[in-house]
Scaffold this motif. Sequence first.
Motif, short mmCIF file in Angstrom:
data_model
loop_
_atom_site.label_atom_id
_atom_site.label_comp_id
_atom_site.label_asym_id
_atom_site.label_seq_id
_atom_site.Cartn_x
_atom_site.Cartn_y
_atom_site.Cartn_z
N VAL A 92 0.81 -1.18 0.01
CA VAL A 92 -0.07 -0.17 0.06
C VAL A 92 0.88 1.04 -0.11
N HIS A 93 0.67 2.40 -0.84
CA HIS A 93 1.23 3.43 -0.82
C HIS A 93 0.30 4.45 -0.89
N VAL A 94 0.22 5.32 0.09
CA VAL A 94 -0.68 6.51 0.47
C VAL A 94 0.08 7.74 0.19
N ILE A 95 -0.42 8.58 -0.54
CA ILE A 95 -0.03 9.98 -0.73
C ILE A 95 -1.14 10.94 -0.47
N HIS A 96 -0.99 11.82 0.37
CA HIS A 96 -2.12 12.85 0.77
C HIS A 96 -1.84 14.36 0.98
N ARG A 97 -2.66 15.35 0.65
CA ARG A 97 -2.28 16.78 1.21
C ARG A 97 -2.28 16.81 2.61
N HIS A 98 -1.48 17.69 3.02
CA HIS A 98 -1.55 18.13 4.21
C HIS A 98 -3.18 18.55 4.71
N HIS A 99 -3.31 18.73 6.05
CA HIS A 99 -4.57 19.11 6.52
C HIS A 99 -4.66 20.39 6.77
N LYS A 100 -5.88 21.11 6.99
CA LYS A 100 -5.98 22.61 7.33
C LYS A 100 -5.17 23.28 8.05
N ARG A 101 -4.76 24.87 7.71
CA ARG A 101 -3.75 25.49 8.28
C ARG A 101 -4.15 26.76 8.15
N THR A 102 -3.39 27.70 8.60
CA THR A 102 -3.40 29.17 8.61
C THR A 102 -3.17 29.39 6.99
N PRO A 103 -3.44 30.59 6.57
CA PRO A 103 -3.02 30.76 5.19
C PRO A 103 -1.49 31.06 5.09
N TYR A 104 -0.89 31.07 4.08
CA TYR A 104 0.36 31.67 3.80
C TYR A 104 0.64 33.00 3.90
N ALA A 105 1.66 33.63 4.45
CA ALA A 105 1.97 34.99 4.65
C ALA A 105 1.45 35.65 3.45
N ALA A 106 2.20 35.09 2.14
CA ALA A 106 1.97 35.61 0.77
C ALA A 106 0.56 36.13 0.49
N ASN A 107 -0.49 35.03 1.06
CA ASN A 107 -2.07 35.27 0.76
C ASN A 107 -2.78 36.09 1.85
N THR A 108 -1.96 36.81 2.39
CA THR A 108 -2.85 37.60 3.66
C THR A 108 -2.79 39.13 3.04
N PHE A 109 -3.78 39.83 3.78
CA PHE A 109 -3.94 41.18 2.87
C PHE A 109 -2.82 42.16 3.82
N PRO A 110 -2.63 43.38 3.21
CA PRO A 110 -1.75 43.94 3.78
C PRO A 110 -1.81 44.19 5.45
N ARG A 111 -3.07 44.51 5.85
CA ARG A 111 -3.41 44.84 7.05
C ARG A 111 -4.76 43.93 7.44
N GLU A 112 -4.66 43.03 8.18
CA GLU A 112 -5.92 42.38 8.47
C GLU A 112 -6.66 42.65 9.47
N SER A 113 -8.05 42.79 9.53
CA SER A 113 -8.83 43.39 10.52
C SER A 113 -9.00 42.83 11.82
N TYR A 114 -8.41 41.56 12.09
CA TYR A 114 -8.62 40.81 13.35
C TYR A 114 -7.19 39.89 13.42
N ALA A 115 -7.16 39.42 14.61
CA ALA A 115 -5.78 38.74 15.00
C ALA A 115 -6.23 37.35 14.49
N TRP A 116 -5.05 36.48 14.48
CA TRP A 116 -5.37 34.83 14.48
C TRP A 116 -4.60 34.16 15.58
N ASP A 117 -5.05 33.64 16.57
CA ASP A 117 -4.55 33.03 17.65
C ASP A 117 -4.03 31.69 17.43
N CYS A 118 -3.00 30.95 17.88
CA CYS A 118 -2.88 29.71 17.77
C CYS A 118 -1.98 29.21 19.15
N SER A 119 -2.47 29.85 20.31
CA SER A 119 -1.90 29.47 21.55
C SER A 119 -2.40 28.34 22.08
#
Length: 479
Positions: A92-119
């Motif tokens: 058996v050989h499995v290949i899968h994409r990673h699971h859900k994540r924050t966006p890449y920094a390059a895909n964020t807006f110059p200033r986002e209107s709220y924070a994103w907490d990962c504590s």
Amino acid sequence: MHYLYSFPVLFSFASVVSASNATVDLSWYAPPSTKVSDLKSVINGTDTWGFVFNSSKTPAGLPYSTYNWCNMPHVRCSEYPNVDPSYKLQYVHVIHRHHKRTPYAANTFPRESYAWDCSDEGLYYHAAPFTGSNANSSASTYWSVFTSSSNPLAPQGFNGTCQFPQLTSGGLDDSHQHGKDVFGVYHDLLGFLPSKYDSRKMQFRVTNNVITSQVASNLIPGMFPSLKGDSIPLMIQPNSIDSLEPAYTCSSASSLFSSYGAGSTNANWTAHLTASSNLVKALDAISGISPSATAWHQSYDHYFDNLSARLCHSKPLPCNSTTGTCVTQAQANQVFRLGEYEYNYLYRSAGPQTLEYARRSYGIWIAELANRLRAAQNGSDPIIYRHDVAHDGSIARLLALLQIQEMVWPGMGSEIIFELYEQRHQWFVRILWGGRVLRSSSPMLGDQVDMVPLNSLLAYFDGLVGRGAVLVPGLCAQS
């Protein structure tokens, strides 16, 4: 309907003769038209065709096979398509994409209107010596993101305690459940995997992007709960030649892609951008993205990642703090339809160049897989299970090579499984996509890639990339 390669930069062939003197059909076969490839439906639609973009849990009442961007369907016991017991599973050989994540920094807006907490999680980075005295043992250190009141610079995009990107706690939970479900099939249901982790029989592989290691660190204990806290090796290739991501240089593949895809002036590509130009203007006005930001306007990749990551984590759609204007769900839906349309075009419906691009840019991984299947057949490899954690580009290229009938953007956790069976000294391969038998347009693989003779699959792979990927360096060097 199929087409012979006719593009000047392509290695032109439609069939070859294999070592057994059998003709191997290497033609590109057009996928059937679907809602995803229908530009009129994409531009004028209002919903997302029943696709889910707002939760890891597919709503009750919808089948498990429903496309769920946040957490794609994969093998599990309740839906697993059983095989005639006369076939014996051997590899058996499995290949899968990673699971859900924050966006890449390059895909964020110059200033986002709220924070994103990962504590609620820690990203562990440490190194431990395999030899030496106990005095040299290492600590389990993790990153704790912070901003300083003495630092006058504000971070681009989201403020908060996350890295961009990183697996979120929800993504880690999905990774763990993915591991449980895979083990439930290949151990509990089929009795194929041993009950305990055995490094002599199984391997896990990741890319040089740390988010794949974050997935593996939770997927593996999902399969083997007793390993929680244990050290498990993750196979990884040097970044410059990594075939899984893929990260190796292939100039001709890049040139080919740029001739028909994102960033090109190809009319077939720009048609959807022209038809949706008012949407982009509205999004730019809300996000603060400059109309001159080329990368944001060559495709919908950036807006798609930004908006889908929010919704997958139950966060509100963005607003402009100055004007009070917010992205509407209807606008987000159109972004998602356009993103799905783009992947369908880039990896299948654009024509023969999609197969050519995939064989050059993913041919080395395909050759590695072919060699694994051969080794399992001749008994020269003790590994019976391999599991690769990769990216959407990895899965998309592989689906292009397999000529899937309905190409979509591979969502979080998208999974392809190669199962190798033996029956009366004959060898067969079944390929699963999203927990179900993959459907291909190529007659070499069959409408359903279900118990295809191993020799046929190997002949197809060898014809495309050469045994041991011997064709790939030459193809990549073509001008």
